[in-house]
Design an enzyme around this catalytic site. Sequence first.
Site, PDB file in Angstrom:
ATOM      1  N   ASP A 243       0.846  -1.199   0.000  1.00 36.34           N
ATOM      2  CA  ASP A 243       0.000   0.000   0.000  1.00 36.34           C
ATOM      3  C   ASP A 243       0.881   1.248   0.000  1.00 36.34           C
ATOM      4  OD1 ASP A 243      -2.362   1.589   0.293  1.00 36.34           O
ATOM      5  OD2 ASP A 243      -1.876   1.807   2.405  1.00 36.34           O
ATOM      6  N   ASP A 247       1.920   4.101  -3.434  1.00 31.80           N
ATOM      7  CA  ASP A 247       1.731   5.563  -3.479  1.00 31.80           C
ATOM      8  C   ASP A 247       3.067   6.257  -3.753  1.00 31.80           C
ATOM      9  OD1 ASP A 247      -0.980   5.119  -2.708  1.00 31.80           O
ATOM     10  OD2 ASP A 247      -0.994   6.933  -1.493  1.00 31.80           O
TER      11      ASP A 247
HETATM   12  C1  IPM Z   1      -5.665   1.419  -1.415  1.00 36.40           C
HETATM   13  C2  IPM Z   1      -6.303   2.120  -0.232  1.00 36.40           C
HETATM   14  C3  IPM Z   1      -6.958   1.113   0.711  1.00 36.40           C
HETATM   15  C4  IPM Z   1      -5.869   0.175   1.213  1.00 36.40           C
HETATM   16  C5  IPM Z   1      -7.733   1.746   1.888  1.00 36.40           C
HETATM   17  C6  IPM Z   1      -8.838   2.658   1.385  1.00 36.40           C
HETATM   18  C7  IPM Z   1      -8.302   0.735   2.827  1.00 36.40           C
HETATM   19  O1  IPM Z   1      -5.349   2.900   0.422  1.00 36.40           O
HETATM   20  O2  IPM Z   1      -6.374   0.730  -2.158  1.00 36.40           O
HETATM   21  O3  IPM Z   1      -4.459   1.590  -1.629  1.00 36.40           O
HETATM   22  O4  IPM Z   1      -5.193   0.491   2.197  1.00 36.40           O
HETATM   23  O5  IPM Z   1      -5.674  -0.872   0.608  1.00 36.40           O
HETATM   24 MN    MN Z   2      -3.452   3.049  -0.616  1.00 37.12          MN
END
Ligand code: IPM
Ligand code: MN
Length: 349
Positions: A243, A247
């Site tokens: 996760d 990003d």
């Molecule tokens: C993602 C989002 C989700 C995650 C959240 C909204 C639970 O951040 O899809 O990356 O952490 O997987």
């Molecule tokens: Mn995420």
Amino acid sequence: MPRIAVVPGDGIGAEVTREAVAVLRELDRDGELGLDLVEWDLGADRYLRTGLTITDEEMAELGSGYDAILLGALGDPRVPGNEHARDILLGMRFKLDLYVNLRPVRLLHPGGSPLKDVSPADIDMVIFRENTEGSYVGMGGVFKQGTPDEVAIEEDVNTRKGVERIVRAAYEHAGRTGRRLTLADKSNALRHSGQLWRRVFGEVGDEYPAVETGLMYIDALATDMVLRPGRYQVIVTSNLFGDIISDLAAGLAGGLGLAPSANLHPGRIGLFEPVHGSAPDIAGQGTANPVAAILTAALMLEHLGRTDTARRIEAAVEASIREGATTADLGGPLRTAEAGAWIRNALHK
Ligand code: IPM
Ligand code: MN
Ligand code: NAD
């Protein structure tokens, strides 16, 4: 005819999904794609209106009656506990057993990275994020809540089966595409899960002798992705680490407005969504970048076997970025709907 459940969801999720669906409809004008798009009302509005997040029947219907789900984003300030997103989004990932969270990140234009002196060849990676266990399972609890002695426990679950299948999927991909595979973990501190991941990575690797591999601690990887992104082509990691670094990787390629993702279980329904969330800070303003959602639609078409059409969408998106026909996050003058219209128009060039 492929049947697609469209879940626009909350905030900018609905705004960008509108543009992704418009691209699909544009491509389907002469029935070329033959898609059956069915809109689903799941999200904060419905939850606040009815108290329902998603029912067992709805989840079962999605799993058996559809070929893919195209989702915008879930998350709304009116639901501070985020329980609807957990039930719907994590619910789909877990209950449909979509164990591969595939997050490709590619620099679409030479000037598009905040890093200096990088070319598209330097930023071209695919993250294989484990998607059904880890810290996301919700095991744990609280004790003495609201007192000075409060305890909160969040278990990190790593099963042999869960680790092996995501590691194998990553090796499969790296082998097929001839690319280097990196395992990212934190085995220097998290010994129990770390040794399982490293042992499985080595054992599965014996079946793929041609795949070049590397091991990185996740903290060091975070720095190295910024300093030497070209070293990373395929990365396999746990749910939470995946996760975070997806990003980060999106940032290297120009931001969250560009990054698509797929949640997969080979042979079953796939869930396709942008990496970004519902962006409450810009929701309702008509300024969100629709590219991540549009590239997500392309990723979905690729998985439905419509590779040529997927490439056509990607080419139109690349043209929009090359020409500066972008939203404000990329420095352009366009609003969400204008950027979407530009890309739809470019499909025919
Ligand atoms: C993602 C989002 C989700 C995650 C959240 C909204 C639970 O951040 O899809 O990356 O952490 O997987
Ligand atoms: Mn995420
Ligand atoms: P976010 O991804 O929504 O936003 C982070 C930042 O990036 C914000 O400044 C936002 O304006 C910007 N941004 C994101 N997408 C953009 C786009 N398409 N165009 C232009 N700018 C964009 O992350 P957050 O703010 O941490 O989370 C907001 C909500 O979304 C939370 O409820 C979170 O849980 C949820 N979320 C949902 C998903 C999902 O449904 N798949 C993914 C991530 C976060």
